[in-house]
Motif scaffolding. Structure first.
Motif, PDB file in Angstrom:
ATOM      1  N   ASP A   1       3.725  12.786   8.537  1.00 64.55           N
ATOM      2  CA  ASP A   1       3.609  11.233   7.893  1.00 64.55           C
ATOM      3  C   ASP A   1       3.933  10.414   8.980  1.00 64.55           C
ATOM      4  O   ASP A   1       3.431   9.222   9.030  1.00 64.55           O
ATOM      5  CB  ASP A   1       4.294  11.142   6.702  1.00 64.55           C
ATOM      6  CG  ASP A   1       3.765  12.392   5.662  1.00 64.55           C
ATOM      7  OD1 ASP A   1       2.552  12.776   5.574  1.00 64.55           O
ATOM      8  OD2 ASP A   1       4.571  12.442   4.600  1.00 64.55           O
TER       9      ASP A   1
ATOM     10  N   LYS B   1       0.808  -1.168   0.020  1.00 62.64           N
ATOM     11  CA  LYS B   1       0.134  -0.202   0.046  1.00 62.64           C
ATOM     12  C   LYS B   1       0.882   1.243  -0.169  1.00 62.64           C
ATOM     13  O   LYS B   1       1.736   1.348   0.848  1.00 62.64           O
ATOM     14  CB  LYS B   1      -0.868  -0.130   1.233  1.00 62.64           C
ATOM     15  CG  LYS B   1      -1.943   1.178   1.223  1.00 62.64           C
ATOM     16  CD  LYS B   1      -2.805   1.158   2.584  1.00 62.64           C
ATOM     17  CE  LYS B   1      -3.691   2.307   2.592  1.00 62.64           C
ATOM     18  NZ  LYS B   1      -4.471   2.452   3.773  1.00 62.64           N
ATOM     19  N   ILE B   2       0.593   2.214  -0.763  1.00 66.06           N
ATOM     20  CA  ILE B   2       1.110   3.274  -0.978  1.00 66.06           C
ATOM     21  C   ILE B   2       0.544   4.483  -0.499  1.00 66.06           C
ATOM     22  O   ILE B   2      -0.698   4.539  -0.955  1.00 66.06           O
ATOM     23  CB  ILE B   2       1.993   3.599  -2.449  1.00 66.06           C
ATOM     24  CG1 ILE B   2       2.745   2.463  -2.789  1.00 66.06           C
ATOM     25  CG2 ILE B   2       2.595   4.839  -2.520  1.00 66.06           C
ATOM     26  CD1 ILE B   2       3.319   2.442  -4.311  1.00 66.06           C
ATOM     27  N   GLN B   3       0.738   5.451   0.241  1.00 69.72           N
ATOM     28  CA  GLN B   3       0.098   6.553   0.454  1.00 69.72           C
ATOM     29  C   GLN B   3       0.846   7.976   0.268  1.00 69.72           C
ATOM     30  O   GLN B   3       2.266   7.962   0.315  1.00 69.72           O
ATOM     31  CB  GLN B   3      -0.079   6.644   2.227  1.00 69.72           C
ATOM     32  CG  GLN B   3      -0.830   7.748   2.518  1.00 69.72           C
ATOM     33  CD  GLN B   3      -1.067   7.451   4.390  1.00 69.72           C
ATOM     34  OE1 GLN B   3      -0.679   6.334   4.930  1.00 69.72           O
ATOM     35  NE2 GLN B   3      -1.620   8.350   4.868  1.00 69.72           N
ATOM     36  N   ARG B   4       0.138   8.714  -0.300  1.00 67.33           N
ATOM     37  CA  ARG B   4       0.697  10.167  -0.670  1.00 67.33           C
ATOM     38  C   ARG B   4       1.232  10.905   0.457  1.00 67.33           C
ATOM     39  O   ARG B   4       0.452  10.928   1.469  1.00 67.33           O
ATOM     40  CB  ARG B   4      -0.214  11.032  -1.478  1.00 67.33           C
ATOM     41  CG  ARG B   4       0.272  12.182  -2.044  1.00 67.33           C
ATOM     42  CD  ARG B   4      -0.782  12.865  -2.841  1.00 67.33           C
ATOM     43  NE  ARG B   4      -1.116  12.233  -3.862  1.00 67.33           N
ATOM     44  CZ  ARG B   4      -0.544  12.574  -5.164  1.00 67.33           C
ATOM     45  NH1 ARG B   4       0.602  13.328  -5.383  1.00 67.33           N
ATOM     46  NH2 ARG B   4      -0.774  11.612  -6.252  1.00 67.33           N
ATOM     47  N   SER B   5       2.237  11.384   0.494  1.00 62.07           N
ATOM     48  CA  SER B   5       3.039  12.253   1.584  1.00 62.07           C
ATOM     49  C   SER B   5       1.765  13.578   1.759  1.00 62.07           C
ATOM     50  O   SER B   5       1.576  14.226   0.792  1.00 62.07           O
ATOM     51  CB  SER B   5       4.322  12.691   1.301  1.00 62.07           C
ATOM     52  OG  SER B   5       4.813  13.490   2.045  1.00 62.07           O
ATOM     53  N   SER B   6       2.098  14.001   2.900  1.00 63.34           N
ATOM     54  CA  SER B   6       1.289  15.449   3.262  1.00 63.34           C
ATOM     55  C   SER B   6       2.318  16.379   2.912  1.00 63.34           C
ATOM     56  O   SER B   6       1.706  17.658   3.139  1.00 63.34           O
ATOM     57  CB  SER B   6       1.058  15.221   4.682  1.00 63.34           C
ATOM     58  OG  SER B   6       2.397  15.336   5.395  1.00 63.34           O
ATOM     59  N   GLY B   7       3.448  16.069   2.652  1.00 64.82           N
ATOM     60  CA  GLY B   7       4.361  17.104   2.464  1.00 64.82           C
ATOM     61  C   GLY B   7       5.513  17.562   3.485  1.00 64.82           C
ATOM     62  O   GLY B   7       6.181  18.300   3.447  1.00 64.82           O
TER      63      GLY B   7
END
Length: 100
Positions: free
Chosen positions: A13, A2-8
């Motif tokens: 994170d 599972k890959i989750q987009r970074s919050s920046g």
């Protein structure tokens, strides 16, 4: 996997509360700049300490990434002593709610 987009913000994170995550992000950026300055000028830890107005062990802590030992103020002061100009930019994270 599972890959989750970074919050920046890597610290957010990793689960830090928003306020602490932002402080850590700012300190990390400032520490990187101090380290770049030291490496760019090919300073020894002793000469870097003299230039930045701190002790050699303090520079060692910085080089080793001991973020917990540094405040934003102390890092800004070090950069200023080295003749660096620090600029601050404030931006809204969210769009304001539109009027109904």
């Amino acid at each position: 996997m599972k890959i989750q987009r970074s919050s920046g913000n890597v610290f957010r994170d990793l689960g830090f509360e928003a306020k602490e995550a932002e402080s850590l992000r700012l300190r990390a950026e400032l520490m990187v700049e101090v380290r770049r300055l030291i490496e760019g000028r090919k300073l020894t830890q002793r000469s870097a300490a003299s230039l930045l107005g701190v002790t050699q062990p303090r520079i060692s802590d910085l080089i080793r990434g001991r973020i917990d030992l540094f405040s934003i103020d102390s890092l800004v002061n070090m950069l200023a002593r080295a003749g660096m100009r620090i600029q601050l930019r404030i931006a809204s994270r969210r769009r304001p709610a539109q009027a109904a």
